[in-house]
Scaffold this active site. Structure first.
Site, PDB file in Angstrom:
ATOM      1  N   GLY A 133       0.837  -1.191   0.000  1.00 57.35           N
ATOM      2  CA  GLY A 133       0.000   0.000   0.000  1.00 57.35           C
ATOM      3  C   GLY A 133       0.872   1.240   0.000  1.00 57.35           C
ATOM      4  N   GLN A 149       3.168   9.960   0.870  1.00 55.79           N
ATOM      5  CA  GLN A 149       4.410   9.203   1.030  1.00 55.79           C
ATOM      6  C   GLN A 149       5.368   9.430  -0.136  1.00 55.79           C
ATOM      7  OE1 GLN A 149       2.230   5.358   2.102  1.00 55.79           O
ATOM      8  NE2 GLN A 149       4.196   5.161   3.147  1.00 55.79           N
ATOM      9  N   CYS A 182       5.922   0.221   7.550  1.00 51.40           N
ATOM     10  CA  CYS A 182       5.582   1.346   6.679  1.00 51.40           C
ATOM     11  C   CYS A 182       6.777   1.683   5.795  1.00 51.40           C
ATOM     12  CB  CYS A 182       5.192   2.551   7.529  1.00 51.40           C
ATOM     13  SG  CYS A 182       4.693   3.990   6.578  1.00 51.40           S
ATOM     14  N   LEU A 183       6.510   1.899   4.518  1.00 49.20           N
ATOM     15  CA  LEU A 183       7.585   2.270   3.600  1.00 49.20           C
ATOM     16  C   LEU A 183       8.244   3.588   3.999  1.00 49.20           C
ATOM     17  CD1 LEU A 183       5.915   1.277   0.219  1.00 49.20           C
ATOM     18  CD2 LEU A 183       7.632   0.003   1.513  1.00 49.20           C
ATOM     19  N   HIS A 223      -4.518   1.949   7.350  1.00 49.67           N
ATOM     20  CA  HIS A 223      -3.150   2.461   7.401  1.00 49.67           C
ATOM     21  C   HIS A 223      -2.949   3.558   6.356  1.00 49.67           C
ATOM     22  CE1 HIS A 223       1.323   1.778   7.935  1.00 49.67           C
ATOM     23  NE2 HIS A 223       1.300   2.397   6.768  1.00 49.67           N
ATOM     24  N   GLU A 224      -3.378   3.313   5.115  1.00 51.25           N
ATOM     25  CA  GLU A 224      -3.164   4.284   4.032  1.00 51.25           C
ATOM     26  C   GLU A 224      -4.040   5.526   4.205  1.00 51.25           C
ATOM     27  OE1 GLU A 224      -0.545   3.881   2.473  1.00 51.25           O
ATOM     28  OE2 GLU A 224      -0.282   1.751   2.894  1.00 51.25           O
ATOM     29  N   HIS A 280      -2.510   7.845   6.546  1.00 47.99           N
ATOM     30  CA  HIS A 280      -1.486   8.690   5.912  1.00 47.99           C
ATOM     31  C   HIS A 280      -2.104   9.957   5.321  1.00 47.99           C
ATOM     32  CE1 HIS A 280       2.351   6.687   6.175  1.00 47.99           C
ATOM     33  NE2 HIS A 280       1.865   5.541   5.735  1.00 47.99           N
TER      34      HIS A 280
END
Length: 171
Positions: free
Chosen positions: A46, A51, A93-94, A135-136, A139
């Site tokens: 995701g 991000q 998380c990226l 989660h996304e 963000h």
């Protein structure tokens, strides 16, 4: 297509609420494809537009390898309209390389938003898809999963060997 730069750690954009996408136009599809390419390159499942340094309410998710019932999807201006239950699960998380934690999330969510073609979509999600959506969308609201960590839950997190950290799913 291009791989975009993933914002990490203390990048200010990760703490800001992203702006709604006012209209869907021809510029949006190449950006979405770049988001997917960036997510795949980073071995994620995701990714949210903030991000990659863009303050727009756009997310891309692909968990089809793990859950074929959920094909890859891009959502514009997504909103969680209902939550049911609670479950504890591990997240990474990226934008926070090497950081993992146990996070409490709703077990089931109802989400609505727009697809890249402008059509409205509304659907229920559970399991991994519910977790990744939450989660996304967090963000998009300037929230990182580390903001949701509870010390008592972290005792359940087992240390991972360095080599498996890179192969774990990142959102």
């Amino acid at each position: 297509m291009a791989v975009l730069e993933i914002q990490t750690n203390d990048a200010l954009i990760l703490r800001q609420e992203a702006a709604p996408v006012p209209e869907i136009n021809a510029d949006l599809q190449p950006f979405i494809e770049n988001m997917f390419e960036t997510m795949y390159e980073a071995q994620g499942i995701g990714l949210a537009a903030p991000q990659v340094g863009v303050s727009k309410r756009i997310v891309v998710i692909d968990i089809e390898e793990h859950h074929p019932e959920y094909p890859r999807i891009a959502l514009i201006n997504p909103v969680i309209t209902m939550t049911i239950g609670e479950e504890l699960g591990e997240e990474g998380c990226l934008s926070l390389p090497g950081v993992r934690g146990m996070v409490r999330r709703a077990a089931i969510v109802k989400v609505e938003g727009l697809l890249p073609d402008g059509n409205k979509i509304e659907f229920d999600a559970s399991n991994l898809m519910a977790r990744v959506l939450q989660h996304e969308i967090d963000h998009l609201n300037g929230i990182l999963f580390t903001d949701l960590l509870r010390p008592e839950d972290q005792e359940l997190l087992e240390p991972r060997p360095e080599s498996s950290e890179k192969s774990g799913d990142q959102e």
